[in-house]
Design a protein around this motif. Structure first.
Motif, short mmCIF file in Angstrom:
data_model
loop_
_atom_site.label_atom_id
_atom_site.label_comp_id
_atom_site.label_asym_id
_atom_site.label_seq_id
_atom_site.Cartn_x
_atom_site.Cartn_y
_atom_site.Cartn_z
N PHE A 41 20.97 17.66 11.80
CA PHE A 41 20.30 16.36 12.54
C PHE A 41 21.13 16.21 13.79
CE2 PHE A 41 23.77 14.40 11.01
CZ PHE A 41 24.13 13.00 11.48
N ALA A 42 20.38 15.80 14.80
CA ALA A 42 20.83 15.26 15.85
C ALA A 42 20.22 13.79 16.31
CB ALA A 42 20.61 16.13 17.01
N ILE A 43 21.07 12.98 16.69
CA ILE A 43 20.66 11.56 17.10
C ILE A 43 20.06 11.58 18.28
CG2 ILE A 43 21.05 9.09 17.55
CD1 ILE A 43 23.08 9.58 14.76
N VAL A 44 18.78 11.54 18.64
CA VAL A 44 18.35 11.77 20.09
C VAL A 44 18.48 10.23 20.82
CG1 VAL A 44 16.29 12.26 21.50
CG2 VAL A 44 16.84 13.62 19.33
N ASP A 45 18.12 9.37 20.12
CA ASP A 45 18.27 8.22 21.03
C ASP A 45 18.26 6.80 19.96
OD1 ASP A 45 17.74 6.05 23.11
OD2 ASP A 45 15.65 6.00 22.64
N VAL A 46 19.25 5.96 20.23
CA VAL A 46 19.42 4.91 19.36
C VAL A 46 19.18 3.39 20.40
CG1 VAL A 46 21.00 5.86 17.96
CG2 VAL A 46 21.89 4.73 19.67
N GLY A 47 18.51 3.72 21.33
CA GLY A 47 18.06 2.68 22.06
C GLY A 47 19.40 1.86 22.46
N ASP A 48 19.42 0.54 22.20
CA ASP A 48 20.26 -0.43 22.67
C ASP A 48 21.41 -0.83 21.82
OD1 ASP A 48 19.00 -0.99 24.97
OD2 ASP A 48 17.75 -2.93 24.21
N LEU A 49 21.53 0.20 20.52
CA LEU A 49 22.21 0.02 19.42
C LEU A 49 23.07 1.35 19.45
CD1 LEU A 49 19.43 -0.84 17.01
CD2 LEU A 49 21.17 -2.39 17.97
N GLN A 50 24.03 1.51 20.47
CA GLN A 50 24.90 2.52 20.68
C GLN A 50 26.03 2.44 19.72
OE1 GLN A 50 24.62 5.40 22.39
NE2 GLN A 50 22.67 4.67 22.99
N ASP A 51 26.55 1.29 19.43
CA ASP A 51 27.68 1.05 18.39
C ASP A 51 27.19 1.66 17.00
OD1 ASP A 51 25.76 -0.84 18.06
OD2 ASP A 51 27.15 -2.36 17.42
N LEU A 52 25.98 1.81 16.61
CA LEU A 52 25.31 2.33 15.42
C LEU A 52 25.31 3.92 15.36
CD1 LEU A 52 22.32 0.00 14.36
CD2 LEU A 52 24.75 -0.28 13.54
N ARG A 53 25.78 4.59 16.53
CA ARG A 53 25.73 5.96 16.51
C ARG A 53 26.74 6.77 15.38
NH1 ARG A 53 23.59 10.00 19.63
NH2 ARG A 53 22.95 8.41 20.94
N ASP A 54 27.99 6.12 14.86
CA ASP A 54 28.69 6.68 14.19
C ASP A 54 28.49 6.44 12.82
OD1 ASP A 54 29.94 7.74 16.07
OD2 ASP A 54 31.52 6.10 16.43
N ILE A 55 27.47 5.56 12.55
CA ILE A 55 27.04 5.15 11.14
C ILE A 55 25.87 5.58 10.70
CG2 ILE A 55 29.05 3.28 10.90
CD1 ILE A 55 26.42 1.50 10.93
N LEU A 56 25.02 6.11 11.40
CA LEU A 56 23.55 6.75 11.18
C LEU A 56 24.06 8.01 10.61
CD1 LEU A 56 21.60 5.33 14.32
CD2 LEU A 56 21.64 4.58 12.05
N LEU A 57 23.89 8.41 9.43
CA LEU A 57 24.00 9.69 8.85
C LEU A 57 23.06 9.91 7.89
CD1 LEU A 57 27.89 9.14 8.03
CD2 LEU A 57 26.92 10.58 9.72
N PRO A 58 22.82 11.18 7.60
CA PRO A 58 21.54 11.63 6.51
C PRO A 58 22.06 11.63 5.12
CG PRO A 58 22.65 13.78 7.53
CD PRO A 58 23.45 12.51 8.40
N ASN A 59 23.24 11.35 4.71
CA ASN A 59 23.87 11.41 3.71
C ASN A 59 23.50 12.55 2.81
OD1 ASN A 59 25.10 8.85 4.16
ND2 ASN A 59 23.60 7.63 3.44
N THR A 60 23.78 13.58 3.53
CA THR A 60 23.44 14.94 2.69
C THR A 60 24.27 15.97 3.43
OG1 THR A 60 21.87 16.40 1.94
CG2 THR A 60 21.60 15.82 4.06
N PRO A 61 24.81 17.01 2.53
CA PRO A 61 25.62 18.05 3.21
C PRO A 61 24.96 19.17 4.03
CG PRO A 61 25.20 18.63 0.95
CD PRO A 61 24.50 17.25 1.25
N GLU A 62 25.83 19.52 4.95
CA GLU A 62 24.82 20.66 5.74
C GLU A 62 24.79 22.01 5.06
OE1 GLU A 62 25.59 23.02 10.13
OE2 GLU A 62 27.26 21.58 9.33
#
Length: 152
Positions: A41-62
Protein backbone atom coordinates in the motif's frame (compact mmCIF):
# COMPACT_ATOMS: atom_id res chain seq x y z
CA UNK A 1 -10.48 16.13 29.96
CA UNK A 2 -12.03 13.36 27.89
CA UNK A 3 -10.80 12.97 24.36
CA UNK A 4 -12.78 10.81 21.96
CA UNK A 5 -11.22 9.13 18.96
CA UNK A 6 -13.18 7.43 16.24
CA UNK A 7 -12.28 5.58 13.09
CA UNK A 8 -12.88 7.39 9.85
CA UNK A 9 -11.72 7.32 6.27
CA UNK A 10 -8.73 9.59 5.80
CA UNK A 11 -7.19 10.65 2.53
CA UNK A 12 -6.32 8.49 -0.44
CA UNK A 13 -4.43 5.16 -0.41
CA UNK A 14 -3.31 2.94 -3.28
CA UNK A 15 -3.31 -0.80 -2.55
CA UNK A 16 -2.17 -3.74 -4.59
CA UNK A 17 -1.51 -7.39 -4.00
CA UNK A 18 -1.43 -10.94 -5.25
CA UNK A 19 -2.99 -14.11 -3.87
CA UNK A 20 -1.72 -17.35 -5.35
CA UNK A 21 -3.06 -20.79 -4.52
CA UNK A 22 -2.12 -24.17 -5.90
CA UNK A 23 -3.62 -27.58 -5.21
CA UNK A 24 -1.95 -30.62 -6.70
CA UNK A 25 -3.30 -34.16 -6.47
CA UNK A 26 -0.14 -36.26 -6.25
CA UNK A 27 -2.30 -39.40 -6.20
CA UNK A 28 -6.08 -39.72 -5.72
CA UNK A 29 -5.37 -40.04 -1.96
CA UNK A 30 -2.47 -37.55 -1.54
CA UNK A 31 -3.09 -33.82 -1.90
CA UNK A 32 -0.59 -30.92 -1.76
CA UNK A 33 -1.72 -27.32 -1.20
CA UNK A 34 0.38 -24.15 -1.37
CA UNK A 35 -0.65 -20.50 -0.90
CA UNK A 36 1.19 -17.19 -1.08
CA UNK A 37 -0.06 -13.63 -0.54
CA UNK A 38 1.67 -10.32 -1.19
CA UNK A 39 0.15 -6.99 -0.17
CA UNK A 40 1.42 -3.44 -0.62
CA UNK A 41 0.00 0.00 0.00
CA UNK A 42 1.02 3.61 -0.44
CA UNK A 43 -0.56 6.62 1.23
CA UNK A 44 -1.14 9.07 -1.59
CA UNK A 45 -2.82 11.92 0.30
CA UNK A 46 -3.91 12.51 3.89
CA UNK A 47 -5.00 16.08 3.32
CA UNK A 48 -4.44 18.32 6.34
CA UNK A 49 -3.79 15.34 8.65
CA UNK A 50 -0.05 14.82 7.99
CA UNK A 51 0.53 13.80 11.62
CA UNK A 52 -1.59 10.67 10.99
CA UNK A 53 0.65 9.36 8.19
CA UNK A 54 2.67 7.14 10.59
CA UNK A 55 -0.37 5.48 12.18
CA UNK A 56 -2.39 4.75 9.04
CA UNK A 57 -1.58 1.09 8.45
CA UNK A 58 -3.31 -1.85 6.75
CA UNK A 59 -2.63 -4.11 9.80
CA UNK A 60 -1.58 -6.98 7.57
CA UNK A 61 1.80 -8.40 6.55
CA UNK A 62 3.41 -7.75 3.21
CA UNK A 63 4.13 -11.48 2.73
CA UNK A 64 2.55 -14.69 4.03
CA UNK A 65 2.63 -18.28 2.80
CA UNK A 66 1.38 -21.75 3.67
CA UNK A 67 2.06 -25.31 2.61
CA UNK A 68 -0.05 -28.37 3.42
CA UNK A 69 -0.18 -32.06 2.71
CA UNK A 70 -3.18 -34.32 3.28
CA UNK A 71 -3.92 -37.98 2.75
CA UNK A 72 -7.38 -39.50 2.57
CA UNK A 73 -8.17 -43.19 2.69
CA UNK A 74 -11.47 -45.04 2.88
CA UNK A 75 -11.89 -44.81 6.68
CA UNK A 76 -9.28 -42.23 7.77
CA UNK A 77 -7.51 -39.04 6.75
CA UNK A 78 -4.51 -37.09 8.06
CA UNK A 79 -3.16 -33.64 7.32
CA UNK A 80 -0.22 -31.39 8.16
CA UNK A 81 0.12 -27.74 7.24
CA UNK A 82 2.60 -24.98 7.94
CA UNK A 83 2.02 -21.24 7.77
CA UNK A 84 4.53 -18.37 7.79
CA UNK A 85 3.57 -14.73 8.35
CA UNK A 86 6.09 -11.91 7.95
CA UNK A 87 6.28 -9.39 10.78
CA UNK A 88 4.32 -6.17 10.30
CA UNK A 89 3.42 -2.90 11.99
CA UNK A 90 -0.01 -2.70 13.67
CA UNK A 91 -2.06 0.34 14.64
CA UNK A 92 -5.65 0.23 15.87
CA UNK A 93 -6.98 2.55 18.56
CA UNK A 94 -4.59 2.64 21.52
CA UNK A 95 -2.69 -0.43 20.27
CA UNK A 96 0.26 0.42 18.05
CA UNK A 97 3.44 -1.61 17.62
CA UNK A 98 5.15 -4.44 15.82
CA UNK A 99 3.77 -7.94 15.30
CA UNK A 100 6.84 -10.19 14.89
CA UNK A 101 7.07 -12.85 12.18
CA UNK A 102 5.70 -16.24 13.17
CA UNK A 103 5.42 -19.77 11.83
CA UNK A 104 2.84 -22.36 12.88
CA UNK A 105 2.24 -26.03 12.12
CA UNK A 106 -1.23 -27.59 12.25
CA UNK A 107 -2.01 -31.31 12.37
CA UNK A 108 -5.30 -33.11 11.86
CA UNK A 109 -6.71 -36.61 11.66
CA UNK A 110 -10.15 -38.19 11.25
CA UNK A 111 -11.30 -41.78 11.52
CA UNK A 112 -14.65 -43.02 10.25
CA UNK A 113 -15.61 -45.46 13.02
CA UNK A 114 -18.79 -46.55 11.22
CA UNK A 115 -20.82 -45.21 8.32
CA UNK A 116 -22.60 -42.99 10.88
CA UNK A 117 -19.82 -42.02 13.31
CA UNK A 118 -16.62 -40.10 12.65
CA UNK A 119 -13.98 -39.14 15.26
CA UNK A 120 -11.46 -36.37 14.64
CA UNK A 121 -8.67 -34.34 16.20
CA UNK A 122 -7.19 -31.01 15.15
CA UNK A 123 -4.06 -29.58 16.75
CA UNK A 124 -3.50 -25.94 15.81
CA UNK A 125 0.01 -24.58 16.39
CA UNK A 126 1.27 -28.08 17.22
CA UNK A 127 4.82 -26.85 17.91
CA UNK A 128 3.46 -24.39 20.51
CA UNK A 129 5.08 -21.41 18.81
CA UNK A 130 3.81 -18.67 21.16
CA UNK A 131 2.92 -15.61 19.07
CA UNK A 132 0.54 -12.70 18.56
CA UNK A 133 -1.43 -12.15 15.37
CA UNK A 134 -2.30 -8.56 16.35
CA UNK A 135 -0.43 -6.04 18.47
CA UNK A 136 -2.02 -5.98 21.92
CA UNK A 137 -3.84 -9.23 21.17
CA UNK A 138 -3.74 -12.57 22.93
CA UNK A 139 -0.66 -14.74 23.07
CA UNK A 140 -1.60 -17.72 20.93
CA UNK A 141 -0.41 -21.16 21.96
CA UNK A 142 -1.18 -24.74 20.97
CA UNK A 143 -4.86 -25.72 20.84
CA UNK A 144 -6.20 -29.24 20.41
CA UNK A 145 -9.82 -29.99 19.58
CA UNK A 146 -11.45 -33.41 19.46
CA UNK A 147 -14.71 -33.79 17.58
CA UNK A 148 -17.35 -36.45 17.10
CA UNK A 149 -19.60 -36.30 14.03
CA UNK A 150 -22.80 -38.19 13.40
CA UNK A 151 -23.98 -38.49 9.82
CA UNK A 152 -27.21 -40.00 8.51
Amino acid sequence: VIIGRTYANVGLVDTQGIDFGLQYLITPELNLQANYSWFDFAIVDVGDLQDLRDILLPNTPEHKASLGLSMTRKRWSVSAAGRWVQGFRWSAGVFAGDVPSYTTVDLGATWRVTDLVQLGINVANATDSVHRQTFGGDLIRRRALVNLSLTW
